[in-house]
Design an enzyme around this catalytic site. Structure first.
Site, PDB file in Angstrom:
ATOM      1  N   GLU A 129     -15.424   8.177  22.357  1.00  0.00           N
ATOM      2  CA  GLU A 129     -15.997   7.631  23.604  1.00  0.00           C
ATOM      3  C   GLU A 129     -15.541   6.049  23.838  1.00  0.00           C
ATOM      4  O   GLU A 129     -15.422   5.450  24.894  1.00  0.00           O
ATOM      5  CB  GLU A 129     -17.539   7.554  23.537  1.00  0.00           C
ATOM      6  CG  GLU A 129     -18.256   8.800  24.179  1.00  0.00           C
ATOM      7  CD  GLU A 129     -17.797  10.371  23.377  1.00  0.00           C
ATOM      8  OE1 GLU A 129     -17.766  10.085  22.186  1.00  0.00           O
ATOM      9  OE2 GLU A 129     -17.454  11.025  23.975  1.00  0.00           O
ATOM     10  N   VAL A 137      17.788   8.562  -3.938  1.00  0.00           N
ATOM     11  CA  VAL A 137      18.253   8.734  -5.145  1.00  0.00           C
ATOM     12  C   VAL A 137      19.239   9.898  -5.314  1.00  0.00           C
ATOM     13  O   VAL A 137      20.352   9.769  -5.401  1.00  0.00           O
ATOM     14  CB  VAL A 137      17.145   9.372  -6.190  1.00  0.00           C
ATOM     15  CG1 VAL A 137      17.711   9.839  -7.315  1.00  0.00           C
ATOM     16  CG2 VAL A 137      16.169   8.127  -6.569  1.00  0.00           C
ATOM     17  N   ARG A 138      18.911  10.912  -4.450  1.00  0.00           N
ATOM     18  CA  ARG A 138      19.998  12.092  -4.388  1.00  0.00           C
ATOM     19  C   ARG A 138      21.085  11.771  -3.369  1.00  0.00           C
ATOM     20  O   ARG A 138      22.391  12.187  -3.762  1.00  0.00           O
ATOM     21  CB  ARG A 138      19.444  13.154  -3.673  1.00  0.00           C
ATOM     22  CG  ARG A 138      18.277  13.929  -4.690  1.00  0.00           C
ATOM     23  CD  ARG A 138      17.989  15.191  -4.614  1.00  0.00           C
ATOM     24  NE  ARG A 138      17.259  15.774  -5.845  1.00  0.00           N
ATOM     25  CZ  ARG A 138      16.390  16.986  -6.015  1.00  0.00           C
ATOM     26  NH1 ARG A 138      16.380  17.473  -4.822  1.00  0.00           N
ATOM     27  NH2 ARG A 138      16.017  17.334  -6.997  1.00  0.00           N
ATOM     28  N   GLU A 170     -10.290  -0.970  11.122  1.00  0.00           N
ATOM     29  CA  GLU A 170     -10.754  -2.114  10.050  1.00  0.00           C
ATOM     30  C   GLU A 170     -10.577  -3.432  10.486  1.00  0.00           C
ATOM     31  O   GLU A 170     -11.320  -4.182   9.962  1.00  0.00           O
ATOM     32  CB  GLU A 170      -9.841  -1.628   8.870  1.00  0.00           C
ATOM     33  CG  GLU A 170      -9.867  -2.481   7.824  1.00  0.00           C
ATOM     34  CD  GLU A 170      -8.711  -2.197   6.674  1.00  0.00           C
ATOM     35  OE1 GLU A 170      -7.521  -1.876   7.171  1.00  0.00           O
ATOM     36  OE2 GLU A 170      -8.740  -2.724   5.623  1.00  0.00           O
ATOM     37  N   GLY A 182       0.756  -1.231   0.108  1.00  0.00           N
ATOM     38  CA  GLY A 182      -0.043  -0.082   0.035  1.00  0.00           C
ATOM     39  C   GLY A 182       0.805   1.027  -0.154  1.00  0.00           C
ATOM     40  O   GLY A 182       1.770   1.391   0.691  1.00  0.00           O
ATOM     41  N   ASP A 230       5.701  -4.973   6.041  1.00  0.00           N
ATOM     42  CA  ASP A 230       6.374  -6.162   6.378  1.00  0.00           C
ATOM     43  C   ASP A 230       6.311  -7.370   5.144  1.00  0.00           C
ATOM     44  O   ASP A 230       7.342  -7.766   5.133  1.00  0.00           O
ATOM     45  CB  ASP A 230       5.430  -6.743   7.535  1.00  0.00           C
ATOM     46  CG  ASP A 230       5.946  -6.660   8.797  1.00  0.00           C
ATOM     47  OD1 ASP A 230       7.352  -5.970   8.897  1.00  0.00           O
ATOM     48  OD2 ASP A 230       5.286  -6.654   9.834  1.00  0.00           O
ATOM     49  N   GLY A 231       5.353  -7.240   4.598  1.00  0.00           N
ATOM     50  CA  GLY A 231       5.173  -8.248   3.424  1.00  0.00           C
ATOM     51  C   GLY A 231       6.221  -7.911   2.534  1.00  0.00           C
ATOM     52  O   GLY A 231       6.806  -8.782   1.719  1.00  0.00           O
ATOM     53  N   SER A 232       6.378  -6.535   2.206  1.00  0.00           N
ATOM     54  CA  SER A 232       7.530  -6.064   1.201  1.00  0.00           C
ATOM     55  C   SER A 232       8.810  -6.489   1.595  1.00  0.00           C
ATOM     56  O   SER A 232       9.959  -6.815   0.900  1.00  0.00           O
ATOM     57  CB  SER A 232       7.451  -4.669   0.865  1.00  0.00           C
ATOM     58  OG  SER A 232       6.019  -4.324   0.602  1.00  0.00           O
ATOM     59  N   ARG A 290       0.853  -5.180  -5.450  1.00  0.00           N
ATOM     60  CA  ARG A 290       0.888  -6.236  -4.664  1.00  0.00           C
ATOM     61  C   ARG A 290       1.372  -7.368  -5.440  1.00  0.00           C
ATOM     62  O   ARG A 290       0.508  -7.583  -6.589  1.00  0.00           O
ATOM     63  CB  ARG A 290      -0.314  -6.300  -3.661  1.00  0.00           C
ATOM     64  CG  ARG A 290      -0.691  -5.167  -2.757  1.00  0.00           C
ATOM     65  CD  ARG A 290      -1.739  -5.508  -1.741  1.00  0.00           C
ATOM     66  NE  ARG A 290      -1.996  -4.209  -1.269  1.00  0.00           N
ATOM     67  CZ  ARG A 290      -1.702  -3.915  -0.131  1.00  0.00           C
ATOM     68  NH1 ARG A 290      -0.760  -4.138   0.320  1.00  0.00           N
ATOM     69  NH2 ARG A 290      -2.425  -2.837   0.306  1.00  0.00           N
ATOM     70  N   THR A 315       4.287   2.549   5.687  1.00  0.00           N
ATOM     71  CA  THR A 315       2.862   2.100   5.785  1.00  0.00           C
ATOM     72  C   THR A 315       2.302   2.994   6.775  1.00  0.00           C
ATOM     73  O   THR A 315       2.697   3.321   7.690  1.00  0.00           O
ATOM     74  CB  THR A 315       2.712   0.478   6.210  1.00  0.00           C
ATOM     75  OG1 THR A 315       1.358   0.063   6.456  1.00  0.00           O
ATOM     76  CG2 THR A 315       3.678   0.324   7.303  1.00  0.00           C
ATOM     77  N   ARG A 328      -5.331  -2.348   8.815  1.00  0.00           N
ATOM     78  CA  ARG A 328      -5.164  -3.720   8.468  1.00  0.00           C
ATOM     79  C   ARG A 328      -5.429  -4.716   9.666  1.00  0.00           C
ATOM     80  O   ARG A 328      -6.506  -4.515  10.153  1.00  0.00           O
ATOM     81  CB  ARG A 328      -3.970  -4.320   7.945  1.00  0.00           C
ATOM     82  CG  ARG A 328      -4.193  -5.645   7.103  1.00  0.00           C
ATOM     83  CD  ARG A 328      -2.734  -6.026   6.526  1.00  0.00           C
ATOM     84  NE  ARG A 328      -2.513  -5.133   5.341  1.00  0.00           N
ATOM     85  CZ  ARG A 328      -2.706  -5.406   4.151  1.00  0.00           C
ATOM     86  NH1 ARG A 328      -3.365  -6.374   3.947  1.00  0.00           N
ATOM     87  NH2 ARG A 328      -2.285  -4.478   3.236  1.00  0.00           N
ATOM     88  N   ASP A 379       2.491  -0.849  11.704  1.00  0.00           N
ATOM     89  CA  ASP A 379       2.599  -2.161  12.332  1.00  0.00           C
ATOM     90  C   ASP A 379       3.952  -2.733  12.056  1.00  0.00           C
ATOM     91  O   ASP A 379       3.943  -4.120  11.844  1.00  0.00           O
ATOM     92  CB  ASP A 379       1.547  -2.881  11.616  1.00  0.00           C
ATOM     93  CG  ASP A 379       1.411  -3.069  10.097  1.00  0.00           C
ATOM     94  OD1 ASP A 379       2.203  -2.334   9.625  1.00  0.00           O
ATOM     95  OD2 ASP A 379       0.758  -3.797   9.687  1.00  0.00           O
ATOM     96  N   GLY A 399     -11.062  12.340  20.927  1.00  0.00           N
ATOM     97  CA  GLY A 399     -11.534  12.285  22.034  1.00  0.00           C
ATOM     98  C   GLY A 399     -12.971  11.193  22.036  1.00  0.00           C
ATOM     99  O   GLY A 399     -13.963  11.698  22.494  1.00  0.00           O
ATOM    100  N   ASP A 425      -0.145   1.986   8.438  1.00  0.00           N
ATOM    101  CA  ASP A 425      -0.656   1.027   9.670  1.00  0.00           C
ATOM    102  C   ASP A 425       0.175   0.942  10.895  1.00  0.00           C
ATOM    103  O   ASP A 425      -0.093   0.517  12.115  1.00  0.00           O
ATOM    104  CB  ASP A 425      -0.905  -0.509   9.000  1.00  0.00           C
ATOM    105  CG  ASP A 425      -1.709  -0.585   7.952  1.00  0.00           C
ATOM    106  OD1 ASP A 425      -2.162   0.384   7.544  1.00  0.00           O
ATOM    107  OD2 ASP A 425      -1.489  -1.582   7.258  1.00  0.00           O
TER     108      ASP A 425
HETATM  109  O1  F6P Z   1      -1.543  -1.347   4.432  1.00  0.00           O
HETATM  110  C1  F6P Z   1      -2.179  -0.209   4.233  1.00  0.00           C
HETATM  111  C2  F6P Z   1      -3.594  -0.436   3.784  1.00  0.00           C
HETATM  112  O2  F6P Z   1      -3.976   0.954   3.640  1.00  0.00           O
HETATM  113  C3  F6P Z   1      -4.337  -1.273   5.148  1.00  0.00           C
HETATM  114  O3  F6P Z   1      -4.489  -0.300   6.147  1.00  0.00           O
HETATM  115  C4  F6P Z   1      -5.466  -1.715   4.198  1.00  0.00           C
HETATM  116  O4  F6P Z   1      -5.931  -2.851   5.025  1.00  0.00           O
HETATM  117  C5  F6P Z   1      -4.941  -2.066   3.186  1.00  0.00           C
HETATM  118  O5  F6P Z   1      -3.705  -1.331   2.616  1.00  0.00           O
HETATM  119  C6  F6P Z   1      -5.889  -1.853   1.935  1.00  0.00           C
HETATM  120  O6  F6P Z   1      -5.280  -2.468   0.729  1.00  0.00           O
HETATM  121  P1  F6P Z   1      -5.708  -2.047  -0.701  1.00  0.00           P
HETATM  122  O7  F6P Z   1      -5.550  -0.793  -0.941  1.00  0.00           O
HETATM  123  O8  F6P Z   1      -4.898  -2.977  -1.394  1.00  0.00           O
HETATM  124  O9  F6P Z   1      -7.369  -2.212  -0.583  1.00  0.00           O
END
Ligand code: F6P
Length: 324
Positions: free
Chosen positions: A193, A30-31, A229, A17, A109-111, A78, A131, A177, A135, A191, A133
């Site tokens: 709840e 690059v620079r 999400e 993403g 992480d996936g990359s 991806r 990212t 994610r 994460d 803020g 996220d």
């Molecule tokens: O990893 C970034 C992210 O935006 C996540 O928050 C989300 O779950 C995912 O990518 C959405 O991926 P795509 O744009 O491929 O639907």
């Protein structure tokens, strides 16, 4: 094996993403590389483009006027093929064919998992965390999180205005994610709840319903629930809550607007420093590292160690969110 002291050509790609600030990182890679006498090749569309040999030479001018732009000028994708041993072998041989001895991978992480595989084939890989996220375990900061959190925060402020006028309950679903960092940060900043995060493994909906009813009796005009999400189900949740409380409830899924926009100063500066550091590591002869930021310092870890680390939501932030 590559003699890392004799590296003269590096590649750079963005993968997974996109995240605001990726362009600042590309620009810095690059620079910095050009300043240190290296040749830089840009790989378009991440690993997907690498497997299709979408490789271009990059000059300093190619990254001019990009630091303020969201998205990634190299495009991203991806790639399923890169998850297979055949794809990984092919990617490594394409890099060698183009004389790319070291590859800077900007992504999540996936990359990095793809990069780790390339390192098994003798490519020196350096990961830069990019990212929204937040994460990635080895770092407290990932490129794009700050911009995405600010974007979501502003959107939620707006939802709160209309929610208050109509005396409604609003469920706002933010990205992330499987991680709840965006939800937690927005929850504190807006803020809210209630904050629902996947790390908490479930939540007590009845408790929330009782709280909404109690608050309404006290005259509270709005009730904001930030839902990650990774918990999801916001639309049905809104229907259930409205039915159980009698309070009009609306769900808003913020979606991809959180991934766009001009990067904040923090994302631009951190990405620039991380991009430069990635190149410095290559020049110093370091191999297979992930750049990060921890305890006030820019750091780097072995990619294998980095990918084994676990990340947890800070308990103290959770406590604060509940009290406030
Ligand atoms: O990893 C970034 C992210 O935006 C996540 O928050 C989300 O779950 C995912 O990518 C959405 O991926 P795509 O744009 O491929 O639907």
């Amino acid at each position: 094996m590559v003699d890392h002291n004799e590296i003269n050509t590096i590649g750079v790609l963005t993968s997974g993403g996109d995240a605001p600030g990726m362009n600042a990182a590309i620009r810095a890679v690059v620079r910095t590389a050009l300043a240190k006498g290296l040749t830089v090749r840009g790989i378009r569309r991440g690993y997907h483009g690498l497997l299709r040999e979408e490789i271009i030479d990059m000059s300093g001018r190619d990254v001019a006027d990009t630091i303020q732009r969201g998205g990634t000028i190299l495009q991203t994708a991806r790639s399923q093929q890169m998850r297979t041993p055949e794809g990984q072998l092919k990617a490594a041989s394409i890099l060698k064919k183009y004389g790319i001895q070291a590859l800077v991978v900007i992504g999540g992480d996936g990359s990095f998992a793809g990069a780790q595989k390339l390192s098994d084939y003798g490519i020196n890989v350096i990961g830069i965390p990019g990212t929204i996220d937040l994460d990635i375990a080895c770092t407290e900061y990932t490129i794009g999180f700050d911009t995405a959190a600010n974007t979501a925060m502003e959107a939620i402020d707006k939802i709160r205005d209309t929610s208050t006028s109509h005396e409604r309950c609003s469920i706002v679903e933010v990205m992330g994610r499987d991680a709840g960092y965006l939800a937690l940060w927005c929850g504190i900043a807006n803020g809210a709840e209630y904050i629902l995060m996947p790390e908490q493994h479930g939540y007590d909906e009845q408790l929330m319903i009782d709280d909404i009813i109690k608050n309404r009796k006290r005259g509270k005009k709005h009730y904001i629930i930030i839902n990650a999400e990774g918990v999801g189900d916001s639309i049905n949740m809104a229907k259930r809550i409205e039915e159980a409380t009698g309070v009009e409830t609306r769900a808003t899924i913020l979606g991809h607007l959180q991934r766009g926009g001009s990067p904040t100063v923090k994302d631009r500066v951190y990405a620039s420093i991380m991009g430069a550091k990635a190149v410095d590591l290559i020049v110093e002869g370091k191999t297979n590292r992930v750049v990060g930021f921890r305890d006030g310092h820019y750091i780097d870890f072995d990619i294998n160690d980095a990918l084994k680390m676990n990340k947890e939501i800070p308990e103290y932030q959770l406590e604060i969110a509940k009290i406030l």
